[in-house]
Design an enzyme around this catalytic site. Structure first.
Site, PDB file in Angstrom:
ATOM      1  N   ASP A 174      32.775  65.311   0.125  1.00 26.63           N
ATOM      2  CA  ASP A 174      33.401  64.049  -0.231  1.00 26.63           C
ATOM      3  C   ASP A 174      34.572  63.763   0.710  1.00 26.63           C
ATOM      4  OD1 ASP A 174      34.800  61.949  -1.408  1.00 26.63           O
ATOM      5  OD2 ASP A 174      34.697  62.786  -3.429  1.00 26.63           O
ATOM      6  N   ILE A 175      34.443  62.729   1.514  1.00 24.51           N
ATOM      7  CA  ILE A 175      35.469  62.389   2.511  1.00 24.51           C
ATOM      8  C   ILE A 175      36.821  62.061   1.858  1.00 24.51           C
ATOM      9  CG2 ILE A 175      34.991  59.902   2.687  1.00 24.51           C
ATOM     10  CD1 ILE A 175      35.173  60.330   5.813  1.00 24.51           C
ATOM     11  N   GLY A 218      29.307  52.473  -1.834  1.00 27.72           N
ATOM     12  CA  GLY A 218      29.252  53.661  -0.987  1.00 27.72           C
ATOM     13  C   GLY A 218      30.612  54.246  -0.654  1.00 27.72           C
ATOM     14  N   VAL A 219      30.773  54.652   0.590  1.00 23.45           N
ATOM     15  CA  VAL A 219      32.012  55.247   1.076  1.00 23.45           C
ATOM     16  C   VAL A 219      33.187  54.286   0.880  1.00 23.45           C
ATOM     17  CG1 VAL A 219      33.216  55.981   3.184  1.00 23.45           C
ATOM     18  CG2 VAL A 219      30.905  56.750   2.771  1.00 23.45           C
ATOM     19  N   ASP A 220      32.966  53.026   1.180  1.00 25.01           N
ATOM     20  CA  ASP A 220      34.012  52.011   1.065  1.00 25.01           C
ATOM     21  C   ASP A 220      34.582  51.973  -0.352  1.00 25.01           C
ATOM     22  OD1 ASP A 220      35.667  49.897   1.823  1.00 25.01           O
ATOM     23  OD2 ASP A 220      34.087  48.396   1.714  1.00 25.01           O
ATOM     24  N   SER A 260      27.182  52.891   8.551  1.00 27.59           N
ATOM     25  CA  SER A 260      26.053  51.944   8.503  1.00 27.59           C
ATOM     26  C   SER A 260      24.753  52.495   7.945  1.00 27.59           C
ATOM     27  CB  SER A 260      25.774  51.314   9.877  1.00 27.59           C
ATOM     28  OG  SER A 260      26.692  50.283  10.141  1.00 27.59           O
ATOM     29  N   THR A 261      24.732  53.736   7.469  1.00 28.67           N
ATOM     30  CA  THR A 261      23.457  54.320   7.033  1.00 28.67           C
ATOM     31  C   THR A 261      23.160  54.115   5.553  1.00 28.67           C
ATOM     32  OG1 THR A 261      24.444  56.491   6.619  1.00 28.67           O
ATOM     33  CG2 THR A 261      23.513  56.094   8.818  1.00 28.67           C
ATOM     34  N   VAL A 289      23.830  50.941   2.575  1.00 33.48           N
ATOM     35  CA  VAL A 289      23.230  49.627   2.312  1.00 33.48           C
ATOM     36  C   VAL A 289      22.982  48.830   3.590  1.00 33.48           C
ATOM     37  CG1 VAL A 289      24.079  49.409  -0.056  1.00 33.48           C
ATOM     38  CG2 VAL A 289      25.469  48.555   1.828  1.00 33.48           C
TER      39      VAL A 289
END
Length: 177
Positions: A12-13, A34-36, A123-124, A126
């Site tokens: 987990d970043i 996602g990450v965002d 970008s991987t 959605v």
């Protein structure tokens, strides 16, 4: 010979103690999935407030560009927000736009004299960029940037949330040694 270390982490970043985490943002900079979404949730309202100020100044963040905010409540001091391309088959400049995400994020981090930077797989999710192609762009771009900017950043972490990305990066980084 690279003076910086490139490492691979599965996890987990939002939990990493680094100078900066890179956020795979959308052009609105207002958070998303996602990450965002994870970075905005974990980092708290300070990140969103600074994103709103950036939007007021420049109207968001174009694809391939990057901006920096506080890390808020994250263990990371800063968040570098970059907007990756939406995959449209690879014939609309997606590889160059994705490479720009990594270059511009590193340029900003280096300008702030940050030493430890963590990247997700941009970008991987959605945005649909094929994971294998995205990993190749990421590894090649970061290595080239580090060779051209010796002694600017000491450690790059590629942070993979899923097993598939982890194995792709592991293979690419092993091939380069």
């Amino acid at each position: 010979m690279l003076s910086a270390k490139i490492e691979l982490v599965k996890g987990d970043i939002t939990k990493l103690e680094v100078d900066a985490v890179v956020n795979a943002a959308n052009s609105s900079l207002l958070g998303g999935g996602g990450v965002d979404g994870a970075i905005h949730r974990a980092g708290g309202p300070e990140i969103l407030e600074e994103c709103k100020q950036i939007r007021a100044r420049q109207g968001g963040c174009p694809t391939g560009e990057a901006v920096i905010t506080t890390g808020g409540r994250l263990p990371a001091r800063y968040v570098v927000h970059t907007v990756g391309p939406v995959w449209q088959g690879g014939k609309n400049g997606e590889p160059e736009l994705l490479a720009n995400c990594y270059r511009n994020s590193l340029r900003i981090a280096s300008g702030k004299q940050l030493q430890h930077v963590a990247f997700p797989s941009i970008s991987t999710g959605v945005y649909g960029y094929p994971k294998d192609k995205a990993a190749k762009v990421a590894v090649q771009t970061v290595k080239k940037w580090l060779q051209e900017h010796e002694n600017s950043i000491m450690q790059i972490l590629f942070v993979c949330f899923d097993e598939e990305n982890y194995h792709l990066y592991k293979e690419l980084l092993a091939d380069e040694r």
